[in-house]
Scaffold this motif. Structure first.
Motif, PDB file in Angstrom:
ATOM      1  N   THR A  42       0.964  -0.756  -0.184  1.00  0.00           N
ATOM      2  CA  THR A  42      -0.418  -0.302   0.331  1.00  0.00           C
ATOM      3  C   THR A  42       1.495   1.378  -0.422  1.00  0.00           C
ATOM      4  O   THR A  42       2.294   1.518   0.453  1.00  0.00           O
ATOM      5  N   THR A  43       0.687   1.424  -1.135  1.00  0.00           N
ATOM      6  CA  THR A  43       1.543   3.579  -1.278  1.00  0.00           C
ATOM      7  C   THR A  43       0.210   4.942  -1.036  1.00  0.00           C
ATOM      8  O   THR A  43      -0.672   3.802  -2.244  1.00  0.00           O
ATOM      9  N   GLN A  44       0.432   5.352  -0.790  1.00  0.00           N
ATOM     10  CA  GLN A  44       0.203   6.444  -0.815  1.00  0.00           C
ATOM     11  C   GLN A  44       1.239   8.232  -1.063  1.00  0.00           C
ATOM     12  O   GLN A  44       2.335   7.865  -0.889  1.00  0.00           O
ATOM     13  N   LEU A  45       0.257   9.011  -1.767  1.00  0.00           N
ATOM     14  CA  LEU A  45       0.825  10.773  -2.015  1.00  0.00           C
ATOM     15  C   LEU A  45       0.448  11.285  -0.207  1.00  0.00           C
ATOM     16  O   LEU A  45      -0.462  11.227  -0.341  1.00  0.00           O
ATOM     17  N   THR A  46       1.899  11.830   0.014  1.00  0.00           N
ATOM     18  CA  THR A  46       1.486  12.707   1.326  1.00  0.00           C
ATOM     19  C   THR A  46       0.896  14.166   0.566  1.00  0.00           C
ATOM     20  O   THR A  46       0.391  14.441  -0.180  1.00  0.00           O
ATOM     21  N   SER A  47       0.319  14.609   1.149  1.00  0.00           N
ATOM     22  CA  SER A  47      -0.287  15.937   1.028  1.00  0.00           C
ATOM     23  C   SER A  47       0.662  17.084   0.167  1.00  0.00           C
ATOM     24  O   SER A  47       0.577  17.503  -0.828  1.00  0.00           O
ATOM     25  N   PRO A  48       1.416  17.382   0.740  1.00  0.00           N
ATOM     26  CA  PRO A  48       2.598  18.094   0.588  1.00  0.00           C
ATOM     27  C   PRO A  48       2.894  17.249  -1.242  1.00  0.00           C
ATOM     28  O   PRO A  48       2.904  18.379  -1.867  1.00  0.00           O
ATOM     29  N   GLU A  49       3.358  16.184  -1.055  1.00  0.00           N
ATOM     30  CA  GLU A  49       3.813  15.754  -2.790  1.00  0.00           C
ATOM     31  C   GLU A  49       2.507  16.029  -3.684  1.00  0.00           C
ATOM     32  O   GLU A  49       2.971  16.699  -4.473  1.00  0.00           O
ATOM     33  N   LEU A  92      -6.481  12.016  -5.960  1.00  0.00           N
ATOM     34  CA  LEU A  92      -5.652  11.344  -4.655  1.00  0.00           C
ATOM     35  C   LEU A  92      -6.203  12.361  -3.165  1.00  0.00           C
ATOM     36  O   LEU A  92      -5.839  11.972  -2.093  1.00  0.00           O
ATOM     37  N   ALA A  93      -6.554  13.640  -3.414  1.00  0.00           N
ATOM     38  CA  ALA A  93      -6.385  14.485  -2.606  1.00  0.00           C
ATOM     39  C   ALA A  93      -8.051  14.084  -1.631  1.00  0.00           C
ATOM     40  O   ALA A  93      -7.649  13.737  -0.932  1.00  0.00           O
TER      41      ALA A  93
END
Length: 150
Positions: free
Chosen positions: A2-9, A30-31
């Motif tokens: 499981t992988t996700q982007l952070t808010s800053p990314e 995504l957001a």
């Protein structure tokens, strides 16, 4: 995995891809999905194609898509070169947009640009080598089946 982007990314990618509308749609999704790639992929597929197909137990459309993409992308030297070029210059709008457009046009794997954006960002997040090895079919799946004899 499981992988996700952070808010800053996500914010940084919105800046890099501000002129590319399909990417903005993908990044908004995504957001809304807190950076989760599979949930975002599913939402975009549902918006684009309607109800998602029923998959065999233990499989998802995300997994099947990545497996099929692996067959196309992992042996494609041009795609690998584009990933390497972007990795050397991660703020480059033309290189990132070029990766997305290349994936959309890849032979045998037509994708909506917003969906392709999610996939490209996933590959960039985990790395192409890890993606290619991680999605590689296991050797146990390819073993010949024995037919019992009476």
């Amino acid at each position: 995995m499981t992988t996700q982007l952070t808010s800053p990314e996500i914010y940084g990618l919105r800046e890099i891809l501000q002129e590319y509308e399909p990417a903005q749609q993908a990044l908004a999704t995504l957001a809304a999905q807190e950076g989760w790639f599979e949930a975002s992929f599913n939402q975009l597929c549902t918006e684009k194609y309607g109800t998602l197909p029923q998959m065999a137990e233990g499989k998802s459309l995300w997994q099947v898509t990545l497996k099929n993409l692996r067959q196309e992308a992992c042996g494609d030297d041009s795609f690998r070169t584009k990933i390497q070029e972007y990795s050397k210059n991660p703020g480059s709008t033309p290189l990132l947009t070029g990766l997305i457009v290349y994936l959309v046009g890849m032979a045998g794997f037509p994708l909506d640009p917003a969906i392709a954006t999610v996939i490209v960002l996933y590959i960039l997040k985990i790395g192409l080598n890890i993606f290619c090895e991680y999605t590689e079919p296991s050797t146990t799946d390819q073993s010949p089946r024995r037919i019992p004899r009476d």
